[in-house]
Each structure stands twice: as structure tokens, then as C-alpha cells.
Scaffold this motif. Structure first.
Motif, PDB file in Angstrom:
ATOM      1  N   LEU A 154      -8.261  63.938   8.941  1.00 58.15           N
ATOM      2  CA  LEU A 154      -9.139  63.050   8.172  1.00 58.15           C
ATOM      3  C   LEU A 154     -10.339  62.617   9.009  1.00 58.15           C
ATOM      4  O   LEU A 154     -11.474  62.555   8.506  1.00 58.15           O
ATOM      5  CB  LEU A 154      -8.360  61.823   7.692  1.00 58.15           C
ATOM      6  CG  LEU A 154      -7.254  62.089   6.670  1.00 58.15           C
ATOM      7  CD1 LEU A 154      -6.496  60.800   6.363  1.00 58.15           C
ATOM      8  CD2 LEU A 154      -7.828  62.686   5.391  1.00 58.15           C
ATOM      9  N   VAL A 155     -10.095  62.312  10.288  1.00 53.92           N
ATOM     10  CA  VAL A 155     -11.191  61.939  11.189  1.00 53.92           C
ATOM     11  C   VAL A 155     -12.185  63.087  11.320  1.00 53.92           C
ATOM     12  O   VAL A 155     -13.406  62.889  11.282  1.00 53.92           O
ATOM     13  CB  VAL A 155     -10.635  61.542  12.577  1.00 53.92           C
ATOM     14  CG1 VAL A 155     -11.773  61.372  13.591  1.00 53.92           C
ATOM     15  CG2 VAL A 155      -9.821  60.257  12.479  1.00 53.92           C
ATOM     16  N   PRO A 160     -16.126  63.766  16.547  1.00 57.15           N
ATOM     17  CA  PRO A 160     -16.563  62.388  16.265  1.00 57.15           C
ATOM     18  C   PRO A 160     -17.661  61.918  17.216  1.00 57.15           C
ATOM     19  O   PRO A 160     -18.596  61.219  16.796  1.00 57.15           O
ATOM     20  CB  PRO A 160     -15.277  61.569  16.453  1.00 57.15           C
ATOM     21  CG  PRO A 160     -14.171  62.545  16.206  1.00 57.15           C
ATOM     22  CD  PRO A 160     -14.669  63.836  16.775  1.00 57.15           C
ATOM     23  N   ALA A 167     -12.708  65.543   9.161  1.00 52.74           N
ATOM     24  CA  ALA A 167     -13.418  65.746   7.891  1.00 52.74           C
ATOM     25  C   ALA A 167     -14.595  64.778   7.762  1.00 52.74           C
ATOM     26  O   ALA A 167     -15.706  65.173   7.383  1.00 52.74           O
ATOM     27  CB  ALA A 167     -12.457  65.579   6.720  1.00 52.74           C
ATOM     28  N   VAL A 168     -14.356  63.516   8.083  1.00 52.59           N
ATOM     29  CA  VAL A 168     -15.434  62.521   8.031  1.00 52.59           C
ATOM     30  C   VAL A 168     -16.489  62.827   9.089  1.00 52.59           C
ATOM     31  O   VAL A 168     -17.695  62.700   8.842  1.00 52.59           O
ATOM     32  CB  VAL A 168     -14.863  61.105   8.216  1.00 52.59           C
ATOM     33  CG1 VAL A 168     -15.988  60.080   8.335  1.00 52.59           C
ATOM     34  CG2 VAL A 168     -13.945  60.744   7.054  1.00 52.59           C
ATOM     35  N   SER A 169     -16.038  63.253  10.266  1.00 50.98           N
ATOM     36  CA  SER A 169     -16.974  63.596  11.341  1.00 50.98           C
ATOM     37  C   SER A 169     -17.841  64.782  10.948  1.00 50.98           C
ATOM     38  O   SER A 169     -19.037  64.830  11.271  1.00 50.98           O
ATOM     39  CB  SER A 169     -16.210  63.921  12.633  1.00 50.98           C
ATOM     40  OG  SER A 169     -15.464  62.812  13.081  1.00 50.98           O
ATOM     41  N   GLY A 190     -16.222  68.684   4.657  1.00 49.76           N
ATOM     42  CA  GLY A 190     -17.221  67.818   5.284  1.00 49.76           C
ATOM     43  C   GLY A 190     -18.545  67.875   4.552  1.00 49.76           C
ATOM     44  O   GLY A 190     -19.185  66.845   4.305  1.00 49.76           O
ATOM     45  N   VAL A 201     -15.266  69.057  -2.677  1.00 51.48           N
ATOM     46  CA  VAL A 201     -14.067  68.428  -2.120  1.00 51.48           C
ATOM     47  C   VAL A 201     -12.808  68.949  -2.810  1.00 51.48           C
ATOM     48  O   VAL A 201     -11.788  69.210  -2.157  1.00 51.48           O
ATOM     49  CB  VAL A 201     -14.163  66.891  -2.228  1.00 51.48           C
ATOM     50  CG1 VAL A 201     -12.836  66.238  -1.844  1.00 51.48           C
ATOM     51  CG2 VAL A 201     -15.280  66.364  -1.334  1.00 51.48           C
ATOM     52  N   ALA A 229     -18.829  65.554   7.941  1.00 50.83           N
ATOM     53  CA  ALA A 229     -19.852  65.018   7.042  1.00 50.83           C
ATOM     54  C   ALA A 229     -20.941  64.298   7.832  1.00 50.83           C
ATOM     55  O   ALA A 229     -22.137  64.427   7.541  1.00 50.83           O
ATOM     56  CB  ALA A 229     -19.212  64.076   6.028  1.00 50.83           C
ATOM     57  N   ALA A 230     -20.526  63.546   8.850  1.00 50.30           N
ATOM     58  CA  ALA A 230     -21.480  62.783   9.657  1.00 50.30           C
ATOM     59  C   ALA A 230     -22.352  63.697  10.516  1.00 50.30           C
ATOM     60  O   ALA A 230     -23.538  63.416  10.721  1.00 50.30           O
ATOM     61  CB  ALA A 230     -20.728  61.786  10.539  1.00 50.30           C
ATOM     62  N   LEU A 239     -18.250  65.914   1.231  1.00 45.11           N
ATOM     63  CA  LEU A 239     -18.313  64.465   1.425  1.00 45.11           C
ATOM     64  C   LEU A 239     -19.749  64.017   1.674  1.00 45.11           C
ATOM     65  O   LEU A 239     -20.183  62.979   1.173  1.00 45.11           O
ATOM     66  CB  LEU A 239     -17.417  64.057   2.607  1.00 45.11           C
ATOM     67  CG  LEU A 239     -15.909  64.195   2.386  1.00 45.11           C
ATOM     68  CD1 LEU A 239     -15.150  63.944   3.681  1.00 45.11           C
ATOM     69  CD2 LEU A 239     -15.426  63.242   1.294  1.00 45.11           C
ATOM     70  N   ARG A 240     -20.484  64.812   2.437  1.00 45.88           N
ATOM     71  CA  ARG A 240     -21.890  64.480   2.694  1.00 45.88           C
ATOM     72  C   ARG A 240     -22.723  64.586   1.420  1.00 45.88           C
ATOM     73  O   ARG A 240     -23.553  63.716   1.125  1.00 45.88           O
ATOM     74  CB  ARG A 240     -22.434  65.417   3.783  1.00 45.88           C
ATOM     75  CG  ARG A 240     -23.712  64.929   4.458  1.00 45.88           C
ATOM     76  CD  ARG A 240     -24.968  65.361   3.755  1.00 45.88           C
ATOM     77  NE  ARG A 240     -25.108  66.795   3.608  1.00 45.88           N
ATOM     78  CZ  ARG A 240     -26.113  67.366   2.983  1.00 45.88           C
ATOM     79  NH1 ARG A 240     -27.073  66.639   2.405  1.00 45.88           N
ATOM     80  NH2 ARG A 240     -26.180  68.690   2.853  1.00 45.88           N
TER      81      ARG A 240
END
Length: 276
Positions: A160-161, A250, A163-165, A83, A133, A167-168, A86-87
Motif C-alpha cells: 500500500l505504501v 517513498p 502504491a501511494v508512493s 499508482g 485502479v 502515485a506521488a 491513483l494519481r
């Protein structure tokens, strides 16, 4: 579809095209220096290897940490790292908002017919995140193998959700804290202090080994624990007794991004150029 709704979609599409164009320009400026690119990526591997080596030495002495073995912590660490990576790729510079304001370079974002926030977010692309990453993907694969995990397609999608979360969550927190520079002129010390809870606590330790005050800080006030600890409980089969916490990363990310956006907009209204 009403004309007003169609206009909104056209504006969103135009912003998307502008964002892609700015990201492409930032990426090309970075990869022009290929030696720096590869040295930076190798450095990321060395740094993360040293960090995990310290954890391995610790666990060789104590065997388990709060009931978590080495590969549990390897998973925990690399879920945070993916995460974070990605950020960093797209938004590493966000914590440096103070510098843009002090040097007067922030003014350029106000002169173009594109959202200042969109321009700022797409200002730079950082190759160091790519190294993070790559390292984290390798670490997750090793933990997956040694822990005997067997995920369904749905679990991989949830990963995957998450991992993106993650970063967010990090982006939202850092943007929120960095935006205080609109009022104070200085936000870097605040950002650096806050992120120490991420790097020093959440990154490689299961937070239940700490006291309740520290757990509350990284869960409620600076919720970095939603980058890796709480989601890890589900993936590692340790979620019993934690209610919905392993599943709301999320939502936490969305709340942080919306809050950061509100603070940014209010800060922009009181912004005064330094004239530098």
C-alpha cells in the motif's frame, strides 16, 4: 504547545477542509454525467487489456523477457497502473498547467484566500483513474495467485505504501515539469516527452533489458522506475544485488514533491498574467 504551533495546526486543518470541499465539488461535477463515467471506465479496461495482450503475444513467442515471465510482467505493469490510476483520479489535470496559464484561467487561483497550489491540485476529479485502479487490482490479484505469493500483513502494508508512493512519484515529476510553464509559457511538450519514458519503457518492461543510459534516465533523471520496477524486485523475490533501490520509492516520492513545490513557488513569483 506554543501559540504559534497551534496557529500552524489551525491553518493546516483549514487547508484540509478547503481541499476536501473543492474535491467534493469536482467529484459531483464529474458523476453528474453517468453515461460518460461508465463509457470511460469500460474504455480503460479495453485499452489496458489490449496493452497486456500485446505483451502476452510477445512472451508466447520468446517465453521470457530478461528472465521475467508473463505473470512477473503482469505484476510489474499493474503495480505501475495502480499508482498511475491513483494519481489520475485526483491529479490528471496537473500536466495541463500550460493551458491554465495561456487561457488566463490561472488568475482565479490568485484571487482566493487559499493556496494557489492547493486550488490547482484539487481543481478536478477524473473517473478514468478509477478504471485504472479496478484493472490493476484485478491484475495484481491474478499475478499474486499464479506466482504463488504468500504475503504477510507487513508486506501488504508495504505494498500500500508503494502504491501511494508510485502515485506521488508520478505527480511530483509531472508537477515539476509542468511548472516550467511559468517561465516558458509552454510545458506540455516537455511533460509529454518525459512521460513517454513511463508509458513506453517503465510501464511494462523490466528496465534491465535496456542499455545503461536508458536505465540511468528512468532511475536518476526521470525516476519513473521507482513507480514499479524497483519495488517489484522485492515483491517478486528479485531484489538481490540492487541494494536499497527496491525500498526507497517513498523517499524518491518525497524528494520529487518537495522539489516540485519549490519550483512551483519560484515560478509563481515570476508569473505574469496573459490578460486573456
Amino acid at each position: 504547545m506554543s501559540e504559534s504551533m497551534a496557529q500552524v495546526f489551525r491553518e493546516v486543518a483549514a487547508l484540509g477542509r478547503a481541499w476536501r470541499a473543492m474535491l467534493r465539488a469536482a467529484f459531483l461535477s464529474r458523476v453528474a454525467y453517468r453515461a460518460d463515467l461508465w463509457v470511460g471506465i469500460v474504455g480503460v479496461f479495453v485499452l489496458n487489456g489490449a496493452t497486456l495482450g500485446t505483451t502476452w503475444v510477445l512472451l508466447k513467442r520468446f517465453d521470457r523477457l530478461g528472465g521475467w515471465g508473463f505473470y512477473d510482467i503482469l505484476f510489474l505493469y499493474n503495480l505501475w497502473l495502480i499508482g498511475h490510476g491513483l494519481r489520475v483520479i485526483l491529479f490528471r489535470h496537473v500536466g495541463q498547467l500550460e493551458t491554465y496559464i495561456i487561457e488566463g484561467t490561472f488568475d482565479q487561483f490568485l484571487l482566493r484566500p487559499v493556496s494557489p497550489l492547493l486550488q490547482f491540485l484539487s481543481r478536478e476529479v477524473h473517473y478514468l483513474g478509477l478504471g485504472d485502479v479496478l484493472v490493476s487490482s484485478t491484475g495484481i490479484a491474478l499475478a499474486y495467485h499464479h506466482l504463488g505469493m504468500h504475503w504477510s500483513g507487513g508486506t501488504w502494508l508495504w505494498f500500500l505504501v508503494v502504491a501511494v508512493s508510485a502515485a506521488a512519484v508520478e505527480l511530483g515529476l509531472i508537477l515539476l515539469l509542468a511548472s516550467t510553464a511559468f517561465w516558458t509559457g509552454r510545458s506540455t511538450p516537455l511533460v509529454n516527452t518525459a512521460t513517454q519514458f513511463s508509458f513506453g519503457v517503465v510501464q511494462q518492461y523490466p528496465i534491465h533489458i535496456f542499455g545503461r543510459p536508458l536505465q540511468a534516465i528512468v532511475t536518476i533523471f526521470l525516476p519513473f522506475a521507482f513507480m514499479n520496477y524497483y519495488p517489484s524486485l522485492y515483491f517478486l523475490g528479485k531484489a538481490q544485488g540492487y541494494g536499497i533501490l527496491p525500498f526507497i520509492s517513498p523517499l524518491v516520492a518525497l524528494v520529487l514533491l518537495v522539489t516540485a513545490g519549490i519550483v512551483w513557488r519560484r515560478g509563481l513569483k515570476v508569473y505574469t498574467s496573459t490578460g486573456s
